[in-house]
Design a protein around this motif. Structure first.
Motif, PDB file in Angstrom:
ATOM      1  N   GLU A  46       0.972  -1.245  -0.175  1.00  0.00           N
ATOM      2  CA  GLU A  46      -0.238  -0.324   0.087  1.00  0.00           C
ATOM      3  C   GLU A  46       0.395   1.154  -0.368  1.00  0.00           C
ATOM      4  OE1 GLU A  46      -3.082   2.060   2.852  1.00  0.00           O
ATOM      5  OE2 GLU A  46      -2.381   0.322   3.400  1.00  0.00           O
ATOM      6  N   ALA A  47       1.598   0.884   0.205  1.00  0.00           N
ATOM      7  CA  ALA A  47       2.690   2.476   1.073  1.00  0.00           C
ATOM      8  C   ALA A  47       3.248   2.228  -0.287  1.00  0.00           C
ATOM      9  CB  ALA A  47       4.068   1.891   1.943  1.00  0.00           C
ATOM     10  N   GLN A  48       3.690   1.696  -0.978  1.00  0.00           N
ATOM     11  CA  GLN A  48       4.674   1.836  -2.471  1.00  0.00           C
ATOM     12  C   GLN A  48       3.709   2.109  -3.025  1.00  0.00           C
ATOM     13  OE1 GLN A  48       8.139   1.188  -2.538  1.00  0.00           O
ATOM     14  NE2 GLN A  48       8.200   0.823  -0.737  1.00  0.00           N
ATOM     15  N   GLY A  49       2.813   2.053  -3.358  1.00  0.00           N
ATOM     16  CA  GLY A  49       1.962   2.616  -4.238  1.00  0.00           C
ATOM     17  C   GLY A  49       1.195   4.035  -4.515  1.00  0.00           C
ATOM     18  N   LEU A  50       1.477   4.619  -3.174  1.00  0.00           N
ATOM     19  CA  LEU A  50       1.137   5.583  -2.378  1.00  0.00           C
ATOM     20  C   LEU A  50       2.393   6.736  -2.822  1.00  0.00           C
ATOM     21  CD1 LEU A  50      -0.359   5.090   1.139  1.00  0.00           C
ATOM     22  CD2 LEU A  50      -1.864   5.986  -0.870  1.00  0.00           C
ATOM     23  N   ILE A  51       3.251   5.979  -2.680  1.00  0.00           N
ATOM     24  CA  ILE A  51       4.324   6.754  -3.754  1.00  0.00           C
ATOM     25  C   ILE A  51       4.855   6.533  -4.578  1.00  0.00           C
ATOM     26  CG2 ILE A  51       7.132   6.446  -2.879  1.00  0.00           C
ATOM     27  CD1 ILE A  51       6.697   4.900  -0.352  1.00  0.00           C
ATOM     28  N   GLN A  52       3.966   5.551  -5.207  1.00  0.00           N
ATOM     29  CA  GLN A  52       5.016   5.367  -6.609  1.00  0.00           C
ATOM     30  C   GLN A  52       3.275   6.332  -7.814  1.00  0.00           C
ATOM     31  OE1 GLN A  52       6.706   3.888  -8.883  1.00  0.00           O
ATOM     32  NE2 GLN A  52       5.823   5.610 -10.811  1.00  0.00           N
ATOM     33  N   ALA A  53       2.176   6.664  -6.806  1.00  0.00           N
ATOM     34  CA  ALA A  53       1.598   7.552  -7.278  1.00  0.00           C
ATOM     35  C   ALA A  53       1.430   9.154  -6.674  1.00  0.00           C
ATOM     36  CB  ALA A  53      -0.285   7.358  -6.663  1.00  0.00           C
ATOM     37  N   PHE A  54       2.345   8.987  -6.054  1.00  0.00           N
ATOM     38  CA  PHE A  54       2.953  10.590  -5.088  1.00  0.00           C
ATOM     39  C   PHE A  54       3.896  10.674  -7.208  1.00  0.00           C
ATOM     40  CE2 PHE A  54       6.129  13.168  -3.139  1.00  0.00           C
ATOM     41  CZ  PHE A  54       5.710  14.594  -3.412  1.00  0.00           C
ATOM     42  N   GLN A  55       4.931   9.974  -6.921  1.00  0.00           N
ATOM     43  CA  GLN A  55       5.400  10.834  -7.609  1.00  0.00           C
ATOM     44  C   GLN A  55       5.579  10.819  -9.230  1.00  0.00           C
ATOM     45  OE1 GLN A  55       9.023   7.045  -7.219  1.00  0.00           O
ATOM     46  NE2 GLN A  55       9.907   7.906  -5.433  1.00  0.00           N
ATOM     47  N   ASP A  56       4.632   9.741  -9.750  1.00  0.00           N
ATOM     48  CA  ASP A  56       3.798   9.883 -11.166  1.00  0.00           C
ATOM     49  C   ASP A  56       3.581  11.565 -11.583  1.00  0.00           C
ATOM     50  OD1 ASP A  56       4.265   7.411 -11.587  1.00  0.00           O
ATOM     51  OD2 ASP A  56       2.957   6.685 -11.640  1.00  0.00           O
ATOM     52  N   SER A  57       2.391  11.640  -9.602  1.00  0.00           N
ATOM     53  CA  SER A  57       2.310  13.219  -9.880  1.00  0.00           C
ATOM     54  C   SER A  57       3.034  14.265 -10.193  1.00  0.00           C
ATOM     55  CB  SER A  57       0.900  13.096  -8.366  1.00  0.00           C
ATOM     56  OG  SER A  57       1.669  13.765  -7.607  1.00  0.00           O
ATOM     57  N   LYS A  58       4.268  14.245  -9.476  1.00  0.00           N
ATOM     58  CA  LYS A  58       5.313  15.200  -9.306  1.00  0.00           C
ATOM     59  C   LYS A  58       5.227  15.745 -10.587  1.00  0.00           C
ATOM     60  CE  LYS A  58       8.593  14.257  -7.049  1.00  0.00           C
ATOM     61  NZ  LYS A  58       9.626  14.128  -5.919  1.00  0.00           N
ATOM     62  N   VAL A  59       5.430  14.281 -11.406  1.00  0.00           N
ATOM     63  CA  VAL A  59       6.016  14.738 -13.383  1.00  0.00           C
ATOM     64  C   VAL A  59       4.735  15.947 -13.403  1.00  0.00           C
ATOM     65  CG1 VAL A  59       6.064  13.693 -15.458  1.00  0.00           C
ATOM     66  CG2 VAL A  59       6.930  12.241 -13.602  1.00  0.00           C
ATOM     67  N   ASP A  60       3.488  15.648 -13.498  1.00  0.00           N
ATOM     68  CA  ASP A  60       2.636  16.540 -13.882  1.00  0.00           C
ATOM     69  C   ASP A  60       3.316  18.322 -12.931  1.00  0.00           C
ATOM     70  OD1 ASP A  60       1.598  14.508 -15.913  1.00  0.00           O
ATOM     71  OD2 ASP A  60      -0.514  14.249 -13.299  1.00  0.00           O
ATOM     72  N   TYR A  61       3.089  18.091 -12.013  1.00  0.00           N
ATOM     73  CA  TYR A  61       3.408  19.035 -11.314  1.00  0.00           C
ATOM     74  C   TYR A  61       4.555  19.169 -11.309  1.00  0.00           C
ATOM     75  CZ  TYR A  61       3.931  22.061  -7.085  1.00  0.00           C
ATOM     76  OH  TYR A  61       4.566  22.958  -6.414  1.00  0.00           O
TER      77      TYR A  61
END
Length: 147
Positions: free
Chosen positions: A42-57
């Motif tokens: 679950e934590a790894q999924g949250l970390i990956q989702a955050f990293q993916d959103s940083k690309v857009d940011y």
């Protein structure tokens, strides 16, 4: 550089100090928290989702507030970061990491001060903390700051 008895003794003591850190409860807590974080899907999924959103940011940051999706993307990044930070494994890892950094900073400070009080050592995870002059460059004012 020639290896003198003094140099060899210093290296031996540094090695012993390193072994003491590796055997410390603080380091062992860090290793356990890191392992727990790596195994928590679950934590790894949250970390990956955050990293993916940083690309857009980062793309939005190029244009700042003028980008049409600026508000929605910055809000989404903040929400994903909060979700990630609220995860128990992530929070435990960050606490353990901060405690280990504090231990290493304390050791560095003790070593630096044993040589000379003029030597700067890391404090709170930063090498040269500003003490109120408005600059932390450590050049003594050579850069034009008020240091």
């Amino acid at each position: 550089m020639l290896a003198t008895n003094e140099t060899v003794e210093i290296l031996d003591r540094a090695e012993k100090l390193g072994q003491m850190v590796l055997a410390s409860e603080t380091y062992l807590d860090y290793v356990q928290a890191k392992r727990q974080l790596e195994e928590d899907q679950e934590a790894q999924g949250l970390i990956q989702a955050f990293q993916d959103s940083k690309v857009d940011y980062e793309e939005v940051q190029r244009f700042g507030r003028y980008h049409p999706d600026y508000n929605s993307i910055t809000k989404a990044v903040r929400l994903k970061k909060r979700d990630m930070d609220m995860n128990d494994s992530v929070a435990n890892y960050k606490i353990a990491e901060r405690n280990l950094q504090k231990l290493l900073d304390e050791i560095s400070g003790l070593i630096a001060n044993s040589v000379s009080p003029q030597i700067k050592a890391p404090k709170d995870g930063a090498v040269f903390q500003d003490t109120g002059s408005g600059c932390g460059c450590g050049s003594g004012g050579a850069c034009g700051c008020a240091s």
